[in-house]
Design a protein around this motif. Structure first.
Motif, PDB file in Angstrom:
ATOM      1  N   ALA B 296       0.820  -1.204   0.000  1.00  0.00           N
ATOM      2  CA  ALA B 296       0.000   0.000   0.000  1.00  0.00           C
ATOM      3  C   ALA B 296       0.859   1.261   0.000  1.00  0.00           C
ATOM      4  CB  ALA B 296      -0.936  -0.007   1.211  1.00  0.00           C
ATOM      5  N   LEU B 305      -7.305   0.363  -2.451  1.00  0.00           N
ATOM      6  CA  LEU B 305      -6.649  -0.074  -1.226  1.00  0.00           C
ATOM      7  C   LEU B 305      -7.418  -1.261  -0.664  1.00  0.00           C
ATOM      8  CD1 LEU B 305      -5.675   3.260   0.491  1.00  0.00           C
ATOM      9  CD2 LEU B 305      -4.158   1.465  -0.383  1.00  0.00           C
ATOM     10  N   THR B 307      -7.092  -5.122   2.081  1.00  0.00           N
ATOM     11  CA  THR B 307      -6.390  -5.887   3.109  1.00  0.00           C
ATOM     12  C   THR B 307      -6.379  -7.351   2.683  1.00  0.00           C
ATOM     13  OG1 THR B 307      -7.394  -4.412   4.707  1.00  0.00           O
ATOM     14  CG2 THR B 307      -6.320  -6.387   5.577  1.00  0.00           C
ATOM     15  N   ARG B 348      -1.623  -4.578   4.329  1.00  0.00           N
ATOM     16  CA  ARG B 348      -2.345  -3.566   3.552  1.00  0.00           C
ATOM     17  C   ARG B 348      -1.746  -3.555   2.155  1.00  0.00           C
ATOM     18  NH1 ARG B 348      -6.909  -1.558   4.155  1.00  0.00           N
ATOM     19  NH2 ARG B 348      -6.358   0.580   3.594  1.00  0.00           N
ATOM     20  N   ARG B 350      -2.262  -2.526  -2.296  1.00  0.00           N
ATOM     21  CA  ARG B 350      -2.967  -1.752  -3.306  1.00  0.00           C
ATOM     22  C   ARG B 350      -3.163  -2.692  -4.500  1.00  0.00           C
ATOM     23  NH1 ARG B 350      -3.735   3.565  -4.495  1.00  0.00           N
ATOM     24  NH2 ARG B 350      -2.425   4.264  -2.786  1.00  0.00           N
TER      25      ARG B 350
END
Ligand SMILES: Nc1ncnc2c1ncn2[C@@H]1O[C@H](COP(=O)(O)OP(=O)(O)OP(=O)(O)O)[C@@H](O)[C@H]1O
Ligand SMILES: [Mg+2]
Lengths: 545, 364
Positions: B296, B305, B307, B348, B350
């Motif tokens: 991220a 974004l 998880t 996290r 992207r």
């Protein structure tokens, strides 16, 4: 298709309708007068009651013997099992009217057993008198039908059905009553049904035992003594048909449940071993039953080898002369039998295959009718069919024969073929049903037209079932008496069963008659064994409805 | 083997009805000579029915079938010269392998000596030399399948119809037979209509694919077209795995449209601007292998974004499940051998996508 329907109509439907019409009409047309007067004649009423009684009693006693034996042989493992299973088929290979002669010889008034009783206790038992004798002979002849059908239903059950019940806490008699009995009911009902129909249809046994207060012999007597113009004969026939159809309907209710048994089955149930007192009990039962079951076979064999056997325990003078008589001097009986039965069986196999194919694969209309007419003979007593034939084919020259059909042996072949047609139709139907359509489509896809597909793929795959059905048609035709006795045009055209009947009319003829009986047993025995091998299914499957 | 020219098949609005149900409805397609064409669809969608119509075991209730431009509705099955390999093989149990294969040749009155030759040739083609005397019951599933194929190939039909021929085989054998089948079809250059419910099979073998649903053809095209340009949600989900989520069209552009996700992210997507108008709700379809994951922190620009919520190692790849802000889940497949790092649960990330691979689908 049209030709087929025409043949079935001429061979089955027309005679039946003729009989029916003759019973409910007079010169002015439709009337119920004859039917009404039937119920005012004491002799006829007594015959009706006796017929019902003989059928029901044979089913009752047959069930008392057959059902426990079925449960024993299917669910338990024990040494005497093979004995019991063989026992289940033995009585069936001896035609009932032949058995009747042997029973008479051994259990009759002057027979072996009563002689012993008389010598030791000074008294006799009237075992073969009147209705008692008829029911005794028929029970001992037909109980295997009930046993085999019940056993087959039981053996076909998915063991997990019973296991599920056990798992939910059911056991013992409750398990038997709530699960096993209802599941085996369709098979039992089928067995009981054919037993009933065959018993009320049986003409040979009462005639041999000289007991005529039953419907079938009454019809026979009316036609042979009074003649074809006598209305009462037809009325009796109609009553007989009604009885058969009522029985058929009655068992339909139970047979409607038959889908149970054909559900997917995961495994054979493992028979439980039987030991100790129970095993001993089974041995005793087997031994006790083997005696009466083998009695007729032994009796007829002895009689066929005897020159003199009257009022003595065993024959006093032995001879092979009886065999010489039937094999050389009067060999037409055996020859005729082979000829007629073979021809009838061939016709049945061809018709059976064609009808089954039309029913399952055909697209033409009228298949419902075809099915209905082809299975009809199951419910038509032989006497009725024979009387119908006499009425339809008597008195006019059949085109191409120059004489009435009833004056030639062809009438016998026709009768046999039509009566046994349901066997081959059912056999072929079952065989074809198990055949995936894709097998035939694959042949067409590769360039074979319908006819070639039938001969190269369908027929060979049905062959075993067809042949087994044909064999059954052959052996049952070979010992057929109910229609034969009415339709034989001249004595030299008579088959074996007729020969036995004629011989048995006189004291000196009993030896040769018995020898013919032995031939019949051998014929039926071999045929049964072969059909078994061909059908390659469980024991006795060929005797199931 | 001498070779006939293989045929072209045309279906014109073909329909077949069983009672109230149209098992096949308005199917129109053309299979070109030598082409490997696949019908792909879920169980019960009418694939077998369609093959049976072409083979002549059922007659269409609507439309017509042409073989090389000739209508064949009146031609009985045994004269169609259209080879069908049955779903369950339908080998004749009373005939040996040799006799099974020779059957069609005998029907065609081929001389005995030639039959022997041809049977030997096809059997070697399918790798079954030495099995001539066996009965079908003495063969394994894969061997039976080959006999069924050989039996049909022996007569060199104008058209080969294959009804899920590999569905009864285990995974390994299926993969092997798939390759052999492709080779055979190429060598023989025979027009082939192949039926399957296995999308991988369809994509691997075919020149063109038609996807069926409830009797109708939903989409047809090359495997690439069907996979990367599905026409609707059903095709997208049935052919391969698809990430679908709701979007709204906000702006039409020259070569595509701009859509907005529920969380407000805007994306340019390739689509025919003529077919959409601003404000329409739609579904965005993203193939899992067309997505990439970045940390991220370093990622920039277009992505979402998310998880990491799950990871499964499948040998050649890692299959991730990532959770977006809105609570939606995405499936992402990354090659196992590659420069990228392996993410852990809770990381996290992207999600990056190449806009060309995204497809906009109608909402229903
Ligand atoms: N002879 C028939 N009578 C009535 N309905 C039929 C018949 N044959 C097929 N159907 C129906 O037509 C539909 C299509 O069947 P079909 O056999 O073509 O499916 P399929 O796509 O081949 O399925 P699968 O992948 O399971 O083989 C099904 O809903 C089926 O129930
Ligand atoms: Mg199918």
């Amino acid at each position: 298709m049209l030709g087929l329907l025409a043949l079935l109509v001429a061979g089955i439907l027309a005679p039946l309708l003729q009989v029916l019409w003759a019973a409910v009409s007079d010169v002015d047309g439709f009337t119920l007068r004859h039917l009404g007067s039937f119920f005012r004649r004491p002799l006829f009423l007594e015959s009706l009651v006796n017929t019902l009684a003989s059928g029901l009693l044979a089913v009752l006693f047959g069930s008392l013997i057959g059902v426990p034996l079925a449960f024993l042989t299917v669910r338990y493992a024990f040494r005497a099992k093979t004995v019991l299973q063989t026992l289940g088929v033995l009585p069936l290979v001896i035609p009932p009217f032949v058995g009747a002669v042997a029973f008479q010889q051994i259990l009759g008034r002057g027979g072996t057993v009563n002689l012993i009783l008389h010598q030791t206790f000074g008294t006799t038992l009237p075992m073969m008198e009147g209705l008692t004798g008829v029911v005794l002979v028929q029970t001992l002849h037909y109980f295997p039908l009930i046993m085999l059908n019940t056993a087959a239903a039981l053996a076909g059950l998915d063991p997990s059905l019973e296991e599920a019940a056990r798992n939910l806490g059911s056991s013992g008699f409750r398990l038997f009553r709530r699960i096993l009995l209802p599941l085996a009911l369709p098979g039992y009902a089928a067995g009981a049904l054919i037993t009933f129909i065959r018993v009320i249809d049986d003409l040979g046994t009462p005639l041999m035992l000289n007991y005529t207060k039953l419907l079938a012999p009454q019809a026979y007597l009316r036609v042979t003594t009074v003649g074809l113009t006598d209305v009462d004969g037809y009325v009796i026939c109609v009553i007989l048909v009604i009885l058969s159809i009522a029985a058929l309907w009655g068992s339909k209710a139970a047979l409607g449940l038959a889908e149970y048994a054909t559900l997917q089955r995961t495994a054979e149930a493992e028979p439980r071993p039987l030991k100790g007192a129970a095993a001993l009990g089974v041995w005793l039962i087997s031994a006790a039953l083997l005696g009466p079951a083998l009695l007729p076979h032994a009796g007829i064999l002895l009689l066929s080898l005897s020159k003199v056997w009257s009022l003595s325990l065993l024959p006093t003078v032995y001879t092979l002369g009886n065999y010489a008589e039937i094999l050389f001097r009067s060999r037409s009986f055996i020859w005729n039998t082979l000829r007629y039965a073979l021809l009838a069986a061939v016709i049945d196999v061809a018709l059976g295959a064609a009808i089954a194919w039309l029913l399952l694969r055909g697209t033409v209309r009228g298949r419902g009718w075809l099915d209905a007419i082809a299975t009809m003979p199951l419910a038509i007593p032989g006497v009725v069919l024979a009387v119908g034939y006499l009425r339809v084919f008597h008195g006019w020259d059949f085109p191409g024969l120059g004489q009435p059909l009833t004056a030639t042996w062809l009438i016998l072949v026709l009768a046999y073929a039509m009566r046994r047609l349901p066997y081959t139709v059912r056999g072929a139907y079952a065989a074809l049903q198990q055949l995936p359509v894709a097998l035939e489509e694959a042949a067409q896809n590769l360039g074979a037209n319908r006819l070639r597909t039938f001969f190269r793929v369908t027929a060979p795959l049905m062959a075993r079932g067809l042949l087994a059905g044909g064999l059954i048609a052959f052996i049952t035709s070979a010992v057929e008496l109910s229609t034969t006795i009415l339709l034989v045009p001249r004595i030299e055209l008579g088959p074996l069963s007729y020969g036995i009947y004629i011989y048995m009319q006189s004291a000196v003829g009993r030896g040769p008659g018995a020898a013919l009986g032995v031939v019949a047993i051998v014929l039926v025995g071999c045929g049964t064994w072969l059909a078994h091998r061909l059908a390659a299914r469980g024991a006795g499957s060929i005797f199931r409805l | 083997m001498s070779r006939k020219l293989s045929s072209e098949v045309t279906l014109e609005g073909v329909g077949k009805r069983y009672g109230d149900l149209w098992a096949v409805r308005e199917v129109s397609l053309t299979i070109r000579p030598g082409e490997f064409f696949t019908l792909l669809g879920p169980s019960g969608c009418g694939k077998t029915t369609l093959l049976r119509l072409i083979a002549g075991f059922a007659l269409p209730d609507a439309g017509g079938i042409l073989l090389d431009g000739e209508p064949i509705d009146h031609v009985p099955p045994w004269k169609r010269d259209v080879g069908l390999v049955f779903q369950h093989y339908a080998l004749w149990p009373h005939l040996s392998v040799y006799e099974n294969v020779a059957f069609g040749l005998r029907e065609r009155k081929v001389p005995r000596a030639q039959i022997a030759q041809k049977v030997a040739a096809v059997l070697s083609q399918v790798g079954l030399e030495g099995f001539e005397r066996r009965r079908p019951s003495q063969l394994s599933g894969g061997q039976q399948q080959r006999v069924a194929l050989a039996r049909t190939l022996a007569v060199q039909p104008r058209l080969l119809l294959l009804d899920e021929p590999l569905s009864n085989l285990d995974a390994q054998l299926r993969a092997q037979m798939r390759i052999e089948l492709a080779r055979l079809q190429r060598d023989l250059a025979i027009t082939t209509l192949y039926v399957t419910h296995d999308q991988a099979e369809a994509l691997a073998l075919s020149n063109r694919v038609a996807v069926m649903l409830e009797g109708a053809v939903v989409q047809q095209g090359t495997p690439e077209e069907v996979y990367w340009r599905p026409r609707n949600r059903f095709v997208a989900e049935f052919v391969g795995a698809a990430n679908l989520f709701p979007v709204q069209v906000v702006e039409l552009r020259e070569t595509g449209v701009l859509v907005e996700t529920g969380s407000g992210t805007r994306l340019p997507v390739p689509a025919d601007p003529g077919r959409w108008r601003p404000g329409t709700r739609a579904l965005l379809c993203l193939r899992p292998e067309a997505l990439r994951l970045e940390e991220a922190a370093i990622g920039r620009g277009t992505g979402f974004l998310a998880t990491v919520a799950g990871r499964v190692f499948e040998g050649d790849r890692h299959v991730y499940e990532v959770r977006l802000g809105e609570g939606a889940h995405l499936r992402v497949e990354l090659p196992a051998l590659g420069e990228g790092r392996i993410f852990r649960l809770g990381d996290r990330v992207r999600v990056e996508l190449t806009a060309e691979t995204a497809v906009l689908l109608p909402e229903t």
